[in-house]
Design an enzyme around this catalytic site. Structure first.
Site, PDB file in Angstrom:
ATOM      1  N   GLY A 687       0.816  -1.197   0.000  1.00 29.39           N
ATOM      2  CA  GLY A 687       0.000   0.000   0.000  1.00 29.39           C
ATOM      3  C   GLY A 687       0.856   1.255   0.000  1.00 29.39           C
ATOM      4  O   GLY A 687       2.046   1.228   0.326  1.00 29.39           O
ATOM      5  N   CYS A 688       0.240   2.382  -0.358  1.00 31.27           N
ATOM      6  CA  CYS A 688       0.990   3.641  -0.459  1.00 31.27           C
ATOM      7  C   CYS A 688       1.463   4.119   0.912  1.00 31.27           C
ATOM      8  O   CYS A 688       2.645   4.411   1.116  1.00 31.27           O
ATOM      9  CB  CYS A 688       0.139   4.704  -1.143  1.00 31.27           C
ATOM     10  SG  CYS A 688      -1.508   4.902  -0.419  1.00 31.27           S
ATOM     11  N   TYR A 689       0.531   4.200   1.870  1.00 32.55           N
ATOM     12  CA  TYR A 689       0.911   4.573   3.228  1.00 32.55           C
ATOM     13  C   TYR A 689       1.925   3.568   3.789  1.00 32.55           C
ATOM     14  O   TYR A 689       2.865   3.928   4.497  1.00 32.55           O
ATOM     15  CB  TYR A 689      -0.315   4.584   4.132  1.00 32.55           C
ATOM     16  CG  TYR A 689      -1.087   5.884   4.188  1.00 32.55           C
ATOM     17  CD1 TYR A 689      -0.449   7.092   4.453  1.00 32.55           C
ATOM     18  CD2 TYR A 689      -2.469   5.888   4.011  1.00 32.55           C
ATOM     19  CE1 TYR A 689      -1.173   8.272   4.534  1.00 32.55           C
ATOM     20  CE2 TYR A 689      -3.204   7.066   4.094  1.00 32.55           C
ATOM     21  CZ  TYR A 689      -2.546   8.261   4.351  1.00 32.55           C
ATOM     22  OH  TYR A 689      -3.259   9.431   4.433  1.00 32.55           O
ATOM     23  N   ALA A 690       1.693   2.276   3.493  1.00 31.43           N
ATOM     24  CA  ALA A 690       2.560   1.220   4.041  1.00 31.43           C
ATOM     25  C   ALA A 690       3.975   1.333   3.497  1.00 31.43           C
ATOM     26  O   ALA A 690       4.955   1.100   4.216  1.00 31.43           O
ATOM     27  CB  ALA A 690       1.978  -0.151   3.728  1.00 31.43           C
ATOM     28  N   GLY A 692       5.556   4.166   2.409  1.00 36.57           N
ATOM     29  CA  GLY A 692       6.201   5.308   3.040  1.00 36.57           C
ATOM     30  C   GLY A 692       6.522   5.061   4.505  1.00 36.57           C
ATOM     31  O   GLY A 692       7.576   5.466   5.005  1.00 36.57           O
TER      32      GLY A 692
END
Length: 870
Positions: A687-690, A692
């Protein structure tokens, strides 16, 4: 093969002590290493005792072994870790490593040191630790009113000094033993009884000794009992008088007797540094570099003495032994990867370069070619015929290698194709040479003579990544890859690539012939000669591009779920990718409409059902499917593909969260899992948040004192195209909306992947794309902002899609970029809490770019091919 400049990703003490709750794909490797290292007489009982005290059950012990071995794969490639563990497992425990620890390390980095030593013991190794206590001794002497006195760099030791020294050494020895025991690692204090000595010069130095013997039995008894031996640098005369000896000297004498693979000197700076450039020295090969090194103006005083002492020590040890100067936090990286982390000093071998067969040792040439040359081992050619060919080559040749012929490289001065560009005709090496970076040394030597050259490598070559690293451009055709460097002339690149095509199959000849007439008409094929800062495909490597008709190696991609923002970014990336093209693009809402923004060929949106995906998979019309669907929808498509797979499996890259917790799928975060992605057929895109969050936390994983807290803010594109309050521009205006405040899917994903709990608080903001993450982390040791930044710079030094900044990264400066930025590094005044800030584009490195990065690796392409790096 990884360059030495790649530095350690720090391992967590908490992760070492925590049994993994998920299954591991590497249990047999860990079990073999743990078992093979321990003497059979006490192996079973020792393992039983350690298991009981450490985790309380055999199941937990096995889970621990799996966790430890899995952690190893975070600091190096699978190949590196396996070969190092096999290498160390073949050596008696007491001959593995002697680690000399400075007194300052015991004061400032005790927990880090104990964690590193515990890690080594958990994989079955028994380093012998010898420590000093200089700063502690000086502190107590000052309190006692004793002024330290030195002569010729040797501490003059009177009765009072010796009395205090004995107490200090005993206290520091027990302090390290207790720290290890708290981590479940058995250790035995050995403050005396190991070294015998005579007075160095009693009148001049007092109670200072010159070591005359080492009692190995004391050390071996400790290891047989399953305990790490922890030594001090105190010696005794035959009559029992205690004498003070220099800790570095003691470590050297210990190494002479035990002849270990590694002699490690721990220091705070993590290595030796070039006094002119200020850069850390990665490797010193004494046989080749020693004389010139001592002539350098910055090599003087203590540095010169240290290098001379190491040279004298290694001259009396087996050539396989080496010295490492490194910090405690990087110890794992130094011992388990080719790249290392500190400064590696070894004897190495002198290198040669000859331009006639008479100068070569033909027997040794035959030996390495018969063992390592694929063309000889497969029967395509014989050593005799190759040597005869060399003898009659036009323009002559130059051969390079090392004294024992562990590496052999041959450059032909004039390629037979008539290009006029020198050709690297052979570059073969033994595993030992690869392991010890001899290949890099030989490469550096021949590159001085040949700044421009070409070479061809079979695509099945296990070291192909090393060749990509050395090249400035490449082109693949029919299972072969042409590499080149130093060709700055556009016409020259056209020539060598065209000639490479002509040497392939008849189809390639026809395609090249057709292309040749195009060149003659003044219409050049598309390729790039941009430098590293502007090349959108190769990050500085010049990438030749042909049409799909001419290049049959182009991979065909099927995209399911293309209507969303991520799907649109994927289309743009594939459109500019030199080795991918879109075969099918599926969207229920856009069925029948032309695919806009894709210029390689006309493509129309279709609405593929699982059954149709099954048919197209079976027919071989697609090399890889990208599933860009919402969570919980892609399962029927996966089942459809798996129902027809026979022999070769189809590559599936899923952008949803459906398989991020499934062990049979490869988690596609290349910066931390790169070794497992090439050849993978089931890839779960993070995931994107994951992404970063993990980039923000992982370098400090070994220094955490508690759960990190992540304050995340995303642009509203992260909420998708389906209308909702979180992507309603009017609702977002002058607003910041928190959502899913606990148990967010990315909170669980990050915790699962890092092996430690994190707290995540997501928000959506009134801008379109981009994420900012403010990550608060408690530390288990006192650190400065500079310390933290140095750790991140080291961790991401060679990562092209992670940039470390001194300041705070901003969303607006990273939106539309394909890499993440990390910075801030604010440390609390107590030194025990740090705040790190990261930015990442949620649609690119957080989704589409990462998918292309994963597909490149899985399909055998260059990792960054098709990804703009500027």
């Amino acid at each position: 093969m990884i360059p030495r400049s790649v530095v350690a990703k720090h391992l967590a003490r908490t992760a070492i002590l925590r049994a993994s709750t998920s299954s591991s794909s590497y249990p047999l490797l860990a079990t073999r290493c743990l078992a093979s290292k321990r003497p059979s007489s006490w192996r079973d009982s020792t393992l039983q005792n350690q298991t009981a005290s450490y985790s309380g059950s055999a199941t937990a012990a096995q889970s621990e072994k799996e966790t430890i071995t899995k952690l190893l794969y975070n600091i190096g490639s699978r190949k590196e870790v396996e070969q190092y563990l096999r290498h160390f497992s073949s050596v008696e425990s007491q001959k593995f490593a002697v680690i000399k620890v400075g007194g300052a390390v015991l004061t400032d980095e005790l927990d880090t040191l104990a964690s590193a030593i515990t890690f080594l013991n958990r994989v079955g190794l028994y380093p012998i630790v010898l420590h000093g206590a200089g700063p502690q001794l000086n502190n107590l002497l000052e309190k006692a009113g004793v002024v330290p006195d030195y002569h010729d760099g040797i501490r003059i030791t009177d009765e009072k000094t010796l009395e205090i020294a004995r107490k200090v050494f005993m206290a520091e020895n027990l302090k390290l033993v207790e720290a290890l025991e708290k981590m479940g690692t058995r250790a035995r204090p050995l403050p005396g009884g190991v070294f015998t000595a005579e007075y160095l010069d009693r009148e001049k130095y007092g109670f200072v000794g010159k070591i005359t013997g080492v009692n190995k039995e004391v050390i071996e008894a400790s290891i047989r009992a399953g305990a790490l031996p922890i030594l001090t640098s105190l010696a005794e005369t035959p009559a029992g008088q205690i004498l003070n000896v220099n800790a570095d000297v003691a470590a050297g004498e210990l190494a002479r007797v035990l002849e270990p693979l590694k002699i490690v000197y721990l220091n705070e700076k993590n290595g030796l540094y070039n006094g002119d450039t200020g850069k850390k020295i990665d490797v010193i090969n004494l046989d080749e570099e020693y004389a010139d090194l001592l002539k350098q103006p910055w090599v003087k005083y203590g540095t010169k003495l240290k290098i001379k002492e190491i040279k004298e020590l290694l001259d009396h040890l087996p050539r396989s032994s080496s010295v490492a100067i490194i910090s405690a936090g990087h110890l794992h990286k130094e011992l388990f990867t080719d790249s290392g982390a500190g400064t590696l000093i070894r004897r190495g071998f002198k290198l040669f370069h000859h331009n006639s067969l008479d100068q070569l040792d033909r027997d040794r040439v035959r030996k390495i070619m018969e063992r390592e040359d694929p063309e000889v081992t497969s029967g395509q050619t014989s050593v005799s015929s190759y040597l005869h060919q060399l003898e009659n080559s036009k323009g002559g040749f130059k051969a390079y290698g090392d004294e024992p012929y562990e590496v052999l490289a041959v450059v032909k001065n004039n390629d037979e194709s008539g290009s006029g560009v020198p050709k690297l005709d052979k570059f073969i090496a033994t595993k030992a040479a690869v392991l010890n970076n001899v290949t890099d040394n030989v490469w550096a030597l021949l590159s001085k003579d040949y700044p421009a050259m070409t070479w061809i490598v079979d695509e099945s070559d296990e070291n192909k990544g090393w060749h990509f690293d050395k090249a400035e451009g490449s082109f693949s055709k029919n299972g072969k890859t042409l590499f080149w460097k130093g060709l700055n002339d556009v016409g020259k690149i056209e020539t060598v690539v065209s000639q490479f095509l002509e040497a392939q199959t008849k189809d390639a000849v026809d395609a090249a012939t057709s292309g040749a007439s195009t060149f003659a008409a003044g219409q050049r094929r598309s390729f790039s000669t941009l430098n590293k800062s502007t090349n959108p495909f190769m990050g500085g490597r010049r990438q030749f591009s042909t049409s799909a008709a001419a290049n049959k190696e182009v991979k065909k991609i099927g995209l399911i779920g293309a209507r969303g923002y991520t799907g649109q970014e994927l289309i743009r990336l594939v459109n500019n990718h030199p080795s991918m093209e879109i075969s099918y693009v599926s969207s229920r809402e856009l069925e029948g409409k032309p695919l806009e923004g894709y210029t390689k060929s006309p493509v129309t949106y279709v609405n593929l059902s699982p059954e149709q995906v099954k048919e197209k998979t079976q027919s071989g019309e697609v090399d890889a499917w990208i599933l860009a669907l919402p969570n919980g929808i892609c399962k029927p498509f996966v089942e459809a593909v798996e129902s027809v797979e026979e022999g070769k499996k189809m590559v599936l890259c899923d952008l949803s969260a459906d398989f991020r917790f499934t062990d049979s799928w490869t988690y596609g975060l290349p910066e931390f899992n790169r070794a497992n992605i090439p050849g993978a057929t089931r890839i779960s895109n993070p995931g994107c948040y994951a992404t970063g969050s993990q980039l923000s936390i992982r370098p400090l994983l070994g220094h955490l004192a508690g759960a990190p807290s992540i304050f995340g803010v995303s642009g509203y594109s992260g909420a998708g195209t389906k209308p909702s309050p979180n992507n309603d521009v009017n609702h977002l205006r002058d607003n910041l909306i928190p959502y899913s405040l606990t148990n967010h899917i990315h909170e669980r994903e990050v915790s699962h992947q890092l092996g430690t709990e994190v707290n995540f608080m997501p928000h959506v903001a009134p801008y379109f794309q981009g994420i900012t993450l403010t990550v608060n982390m408690p530390l288990n040791k006192t650190m400065t902002s500079g310390d933290v930044r140095e750790i991140y710079e080291a961790a991401y030094e060679n990562e092209k899609l992670v940039h470390v900044l001194k300041g705070v990264p901003l969303v607006k400066e990273n939106a539309g970029k394909h890499f993440a930025r990390i910075g801030g590094f604010g440390v609390h005044s107590n030194g025990k809490r740090v705040v790190v800030v990261a930015t990442i584009d949620n649609l690119l490195k957080g989704a589409a770019t990462q998918a292309v990065q994963n597909l490149n690796l899985a399909l055998g392409l260059g990792e960054y091919t098709g990804i703009p790096l500027d």
